[in-house]
Design an enzyme around this catalytic site. Sequence first.
Site: not given
Lengths: 376, 376
Positions: A58, A60, A85, A94, A194, A310, A314
């Site tokens: 993480h 931290e 966390c 953390c 993307r 994308e 329809n």
Amino acid sequence: MSDIIMSKSDKKWMELALEIAERGAGYVSPNPMVGCVIVSADGQKIGQGYHERYGQPHAERNAVDSVNNPELLKGATVYVTLEPCAHHGNTPPCCELLADLPISRVVIAMEDPTPKVAGKGIQYLRDHDITVDVGLMKEEAQQLNEFFLHYQTHNRPFVTLKIAQTLDGYIAAPDGDSEWISGPESRAFVHKWRSQYDAVMVGRNTALLDNPRLTVRHVEGRQPKRIVIDGPLDLPRDLNLFTDQYEEKTIVLTHNKEKFENEADPMLNMLQSDYFRGQTLLVDEKGGHTDLDEAMRELAHLPVTSILVEAGQNLASALLRQRLVDKVECFIAPKMLGGGTKSVMGVGINRMSEIMEFRDVQWRQVGNDLLFTGYL
Amino acid sequence: MSDIIMSKSDKKWMELALEIAERGAGYVSPNPMVGCVIVSADGQKIGQGYHERYGQPHAERNAVDSVNNPELLKGATVYVTLEPCAHHGNTPPCCELLADLPISRVVIAMEDPTPKVAGKGIQYLRDHDITVDVGLMKEEAQQLNEFFLHYQTHNRPFVTLKIAQTLDGYIAAPDGDSEWISGPESRAFVHKWRSQYDAVMVGRNTALLDNPRLTVRHVEGRQPKRIVIDGPLDLPRDLNLFTDQYEEKTIVLTHNKEKFENEADPMLNMLQSDYFRGQTLLVDEKGGHTDLDEAMRELAHLPVTSILVEAGQNLASALLRQRLVDKVECFIAPKMLGGGTKSVMGVGINRMSEIMEFRDVQWRQVGNDLLFTGYL
């Protein structure tokens, strides 16, 4: 706006923490992006780190490890963009890591809404005599992790509909051609997105007519999963999505149960040298179409936390009709077609009183185009 | 860009001249807007004026008349946004007026393309030993008088198509309601424009369904002529356009020769107490519709030099199809309808290669809406 009062330097360090957090975009999902900056008692930055990749340390941990002189941790302040966390996951909690340090203060942009955390990290720190300030640049932190927060709250992916249209709202000429309505700067935005969304989604028609690759080119970044809705499960095997080097990242959603069960037979697949190496998911049919609501729930299980759609008219209209779109990114090119395929048609609105109004609207010029961003 | 080199103060005075010129917007047509500033030899502004109303004195005359101490004209510089006229019209030629003064220099933003002037004013001044510099802020001056210049060059009105649409390009909901797609700030723009264009134009459907007034409200300004295309000449007599206090400013264009000749009979009209006090023009029919090309030529004769088209889909698309639109002003509201009436449909384009691309594009935020401006 945050209701806590912070100093100018507090803001400066939190801005830096947010900035470095974003480097994890596309790599940490389904975790949130997190950045952490450690500042000594005399106001010098002595460490920084961010959550770089899912399954790895993480923010931290990385920030603490980057401190050269541990002496300077005495009385230091830790800035972190999300509540530390409080649970054992791939890494130890953390909040324990921080509480074991001789630091005096932790500034947190926002609470982690995940039930396993949800204030427990903050409480743990306070119980260990550390001053904790929560809420500095909260809005920016929420914006940064809008996918994560949405996924945590709604248990379905954050869905962004991308449109590239003419001023008069057409996405293809009457002869069906849809290429290059928007300019190169706009296309670069799309490639960046993307790399940041877990997955890109198209419908059957787009897959068939445009044979897109949906990969990240033009910019650096992680390749996304590629989702194609193929109700009847009969798209040709030679499309780019099924044959290129990212074939394994392609997910097909179908409601053709019979065909799905045939094709999903692992023994049969093994016998074929050219079996599809991606993933096929079966979802229910609804009114002759693949049930998009269920599709989103299935995708959430994989997990897919964010989708850039994308699609053509329809699928775009179907998602809007079923209120499955959270955000619209619409490029408007300074051109008119006066005919052809409309970007959106048939979303079930009949009266002005039912009009869909966007929230948090932003208009930005991108090259010669205009980029609209709005939330539904 | 101008290729002449001017001082910073030259630019300052010409900017002022352009600014005051614009006060004549809507009132001087078919004349151009003109502003004039007179600066003494020691750099003080000693006079200013603009062409205020058609038939009244020109900018130069007003500026000269505003000078309190004629002594200061010795060695002065005159800044004028358009070449001083060289012909006797409603007023004596301005080049003679200026040449008779003890001034030493005239700075002109642009030549007047009108054949009767076209450099003759400049030549006259030079022949009278006055230094003349031409071209300072030429683009701004051309922009200011784009209606006049277009009319002079093409002998037809400058036509602006105004559209107010949703993000997805709809101007009315499926039930036909078109009110309040754009916000109040956008509507104020439209009222301002109405006061600046010679005329506002709508088609038969809009007149019938919306019963608009097309007047200037919400802002100060001159009321425009109101043109309605009514091919069969059978719009109901009780519409606002035919009954309100600006009835005389309404112009009906029809191709129904028989009905036109009946209704145009002055003796018959006199006998009716409620005869239409506006104007009805007969133009040819073309493919079942009023010939818009001829309509523009007829309107030019009145003269109408500029038209703001506030039409619905039919007339807007017909004007675009016949390439009669010079400029588009399109408000985009941050809303989606996903159905209803498209802003533009059927302009004869079939392929991407035929797409209409706009020049000199501008995107501006107006309230919550986006205003697109572009030239065709």
